[in-house]
Design a protein around this motif. Structure first.
Motif, PDB file in Angstrom:
ATOM      1  N   GLU A 184       0.822  -1.215   0.000  1.00 41.76           N
ATOM      2  CA  GLU A 184       0.000   0.000   0.000  1.00 41.76           C
ATOM      3  C   GLU A 184       0.857   1.266   0.000  1.00 41.76           C
ATOM      4  OE1 GLU A 184      -2.390  -0.609   3.470  1.00 41.76           O
ATOM      5  OE2 GLU A 184      -3.816  -1.912   2.418  1.00 41.76           O
ATOM      6  N   GLY A 185       2.044   1.169  -0.570  1.00 44.09           N
ATOM      7  CA  GLY A 185       2.909   2.334  -0.690  1.00 44.09           C
ATOM      8  C   GLY A 185       3.614   2.750   0.589  1.00 44.09           C
ATOM      9  N   LYS A 186       3.657   1.876   1.591  1.00 47.92           N
ATOM     10  CA  LYS A 186       4.269   2.252   2.867  1.00 47.92           C
ATOM     11  C   LYS A 186       5.793   2.364   2.771  1.00 47.92           C
ATOM     12  CE  LYS A 186       0.562   0.078   5.533  1.00 47.92           C
ATOM     13  NZ  LYS A 186       0.210  -1.048   6.441  1.00 47.92           N
ATOM     14  N   LEU A 187       6.431   1.443   2.055  1.00 51.33           N
ATOM     15  CA  LEU A 187       7.880   1.469   1.831  1.00 51.33           C
ATOM     16  C   LEU A 187       8.657   1.640   3.142  1.00 51.33           C
ATOM     17  CD1 LEU A 187       7.904   3.705  -1.358  1.00 51.33           C
ATOM     18  CD2 LEU A 187       8.189   1.229  -1.259  1.00 51.33           C
ATOM     19  N   LEU A 188       8.302   0.828   4.121  1.00 53.53           N
ATOM     20  CA  LEU A 188       8.838   1.002   5.469  1.00 53.53           C
ATOM     21  C   LEU A 188      10.347   0.808   5.541  1.00 53.53           C
ATOM     22  CD1 LEU A 188       6.054  -0.872   7.471  1.00 53.53           C
ATOM     23  CD2 LEU A 188       6.294   1.595   7.089  1.00 53.53           C
ATOM     24  N   ALA A 189      10.865  -0.187   4.851  1.00 51.94           N
ATOM     25  CA  ALA A 189      12.309  -0.446   4.913  1.00 51.94           C
ATOM     26  C   ALA A 189      13.091   0.621   4.158  1.00 51.94           C
ATOM     27  CB  ALA A 189      12.617  -1.836   4.358  1.00 51.94           C
ATOM     28  N   HIS A 190      12.609   1.028   2.981  1.00 53.49           N
ATOM     29  CA  HIS A 190      13.267   2.117   2.261  1.00 53.49           C
ATOM     30  C   HIS A 190      13.364   3.360   3.145  1.00 53.49           C
ATOM     31  CE1 HIS A 190      12.301  -0.149  -1.512  1.00 53.49           C
ATOM     32  NE2 HIS A 190      13.345   0.510  -2.000  1.00 53.49           N
ATOM     33  N   LYS A 191      12.251   3.735   3.745  1.00 54.42           N
ATOM     34  CA  LYS A 191      12.216   4.951   4.557  1.00 54.42           C
ATOM     35  C   LYS A 191      13.105   4.825   5.793  1.00 54.42           C
ATOM     36  CE  LYS A 191       7.581   6.317   3.053  1.00 54.42           C
ATOM     37  NZ  LYS A 191       6.150   6.438   3.446  1.00 54.42           N
ATOM     38  N   ALA A 192      13.092   3.657   6.417  1.00 55.36           N
ATOM     39  CA  ALA A 192      13.918   3.463   7.610  1.00 55.36           C
ATOM     40  C   ALA A 192      15.402   3.534   7.268  1.00 55.36           C
ATOM     41  CB  ALA A 192      13.586   2.123   8.259  1.00 55.36           C
ATOM     42  N   PHE A 193      15.801   2.931   6.157  1.00 53.56           N
ATOM     43  CA  PHE A 193      17.216   2.928   5.783  1.00 53.56           C
ATOM     44  C   PHE A 193      17.701   4.327   5.406  1.00 53.56           C
ATOM     45  CE2 PHE A 193      20.496   2.673   2.471  1.00 53.56           C
ATOM     46  CZ  PHE A 193      21.510   2.065   3.201  1.00 53.56           C
ATOM     47  N   TRP A 194      16.889   5.060   4.616  1.00 54.99           N
ATOM     48  CA  TRP A 194      17.289   6.394   4.185  1.00 54.99           C
ATOM     49  C   TRP A 194      16.950   7.479   5.214  1.00 54.99           C
ATOM     50  CZ3 TRP A 194      15.244   4.572  -1.053  1.00 54.99           C
ATOM     51  CH2 TRP A 194      16.307   4.174  -1.878  1.00 54.99           C
ATOM     52  N   ASN A 195      16.272   7.086   6.287  1.00 54.91           N
ATOM     53  CA  ASN A 195      15.849   8.035   7.312  1.00 54.91           C
ATOM     54  C   ASN A 195      14.965   9.134   6.715  1.00 54.91           C
ATOM     55  OD1 ASN A 195      15.696   8.881   9.988  1.00 54.91           O
ATOM     56  ND2 ASN A 195      17.398  10.313   9.760  1.00 54.91           N
TER      57      ASN A 195
END
Length: 257
Positions: A184-195
């Motif tokens: 659903e477009g959350k991209l949790l790991a991408h966002k966590a890694f790139w802060n």
């Protein structure tokens, strides 16, 4: 050729290529619901840009592909932000000390994930510049797998956050994405890694120079451990580029006293 870097000896004549090439055959891996790449000679009327056609003195191909869905690629945080950021401008250095780890997948809520606990254990207090994750089982079918609509394994958000907090700048993985295929477009790991906390208004501490490389393949013959990583990209002004990560084994130099 032997090079000495930070008290390590590197044999540059023995590269370990962990990229998957882009081809126009059915063997090409595919993700994200697209068709295979197209590599074909240029045509002007009856003229064909192919030496074997007898019409051209050179092979003159046009290539149509998607870096995210067709092979090994390296991306910057511009992959998920409203504003444009280019991998060609984000990745400014190309050699890094890397740790190759093998991680068994775990089942969580019906999915297979890479957990923080497995990453912590495999790193064993090492804090390299880059981490290369080989998932287990490590089937050679990864080289040609069709990932669309298969819910591939992915990196748990807590694992991605741990990697970031460990100071690791470059994450390489043998999956089509660090995130769940349909999330659903959350991209949790991408966002966590790139802060990245807000893709529409980038926070000041977002990691502009950090990269994620997906769809690599590390053969079983390559042992876990420390390597010199050469992360090669093409000069695309785009959020991602096809890439060619290459590992080199390292050895400690014995100092005679």
């Amino acid at each position: 050729m032997i090079a000495t870097i930070n008290n390590f000896q590197i044999d540059l004549s023995k590269p370990i290529d962990i990229s998957i090439p882009i081809t126009n055959s059915e063997a090409n891996p595919i993700a994200w619901y697209i068709e295979k790449p197209v590599i074909e000679p240029v045509r002007f009327g009856e003229w064909v840009g192919k030496v074997s056609s007898g019409m051209s003195s050179t092979n003159f191909n046009t290539i149509s592909f998607n870096p995210h869905g067709h092979g090994t690629h390296t991306e910057c945080l511009g992959h998920i932000t409203r504003d444009f950021y280019s991998i060609n401008r984000s990745l400014k250095q190309f050699f890094f000390m890397a740790e190759l780890i093998s991680v068994a997948l775990e089942e969580k809520d019906g999915d297979f994930i890479i957990s923080k606990e497995k990453i912590v254990k495999a790193l064993n207090h090492n804090r390299p510049e880059a981490i290369v994750i080989r998932t287990l089982p490590n089937e050679t079918s990864k080289l040609s797998r069709k990932y669309s609509h298969t819910n591939p394994p992915y990196l748990d958000e807590e694992a991605a956050r741990f990697i970031r907090e460990s100071g690791i700048q470059h994450l390489l993985i043998d999956l089509p994405s660090v995130d769940k295929e349909k999330d659903e477009g959350k991209l949790l790991a991408h966002k966590a890694f790139w802060n990245v906390t807000d893709v529409n208004n980038l926070n000041s501490d977002a990691r502009l120079e950090a990269t994620i490389t997906e769809l690599i393949f590390v053969p079983d013959s390559v042992a876990d451990g420390s390597y010199l990583l050469n992360l090669q990209i093409a000069s695309f002004e785009n959020d991602a580029s096809p890439s060619k990560p290459v590992l080199y084994a390292v050895e400690n130099i014995k100092i005679e006293l």
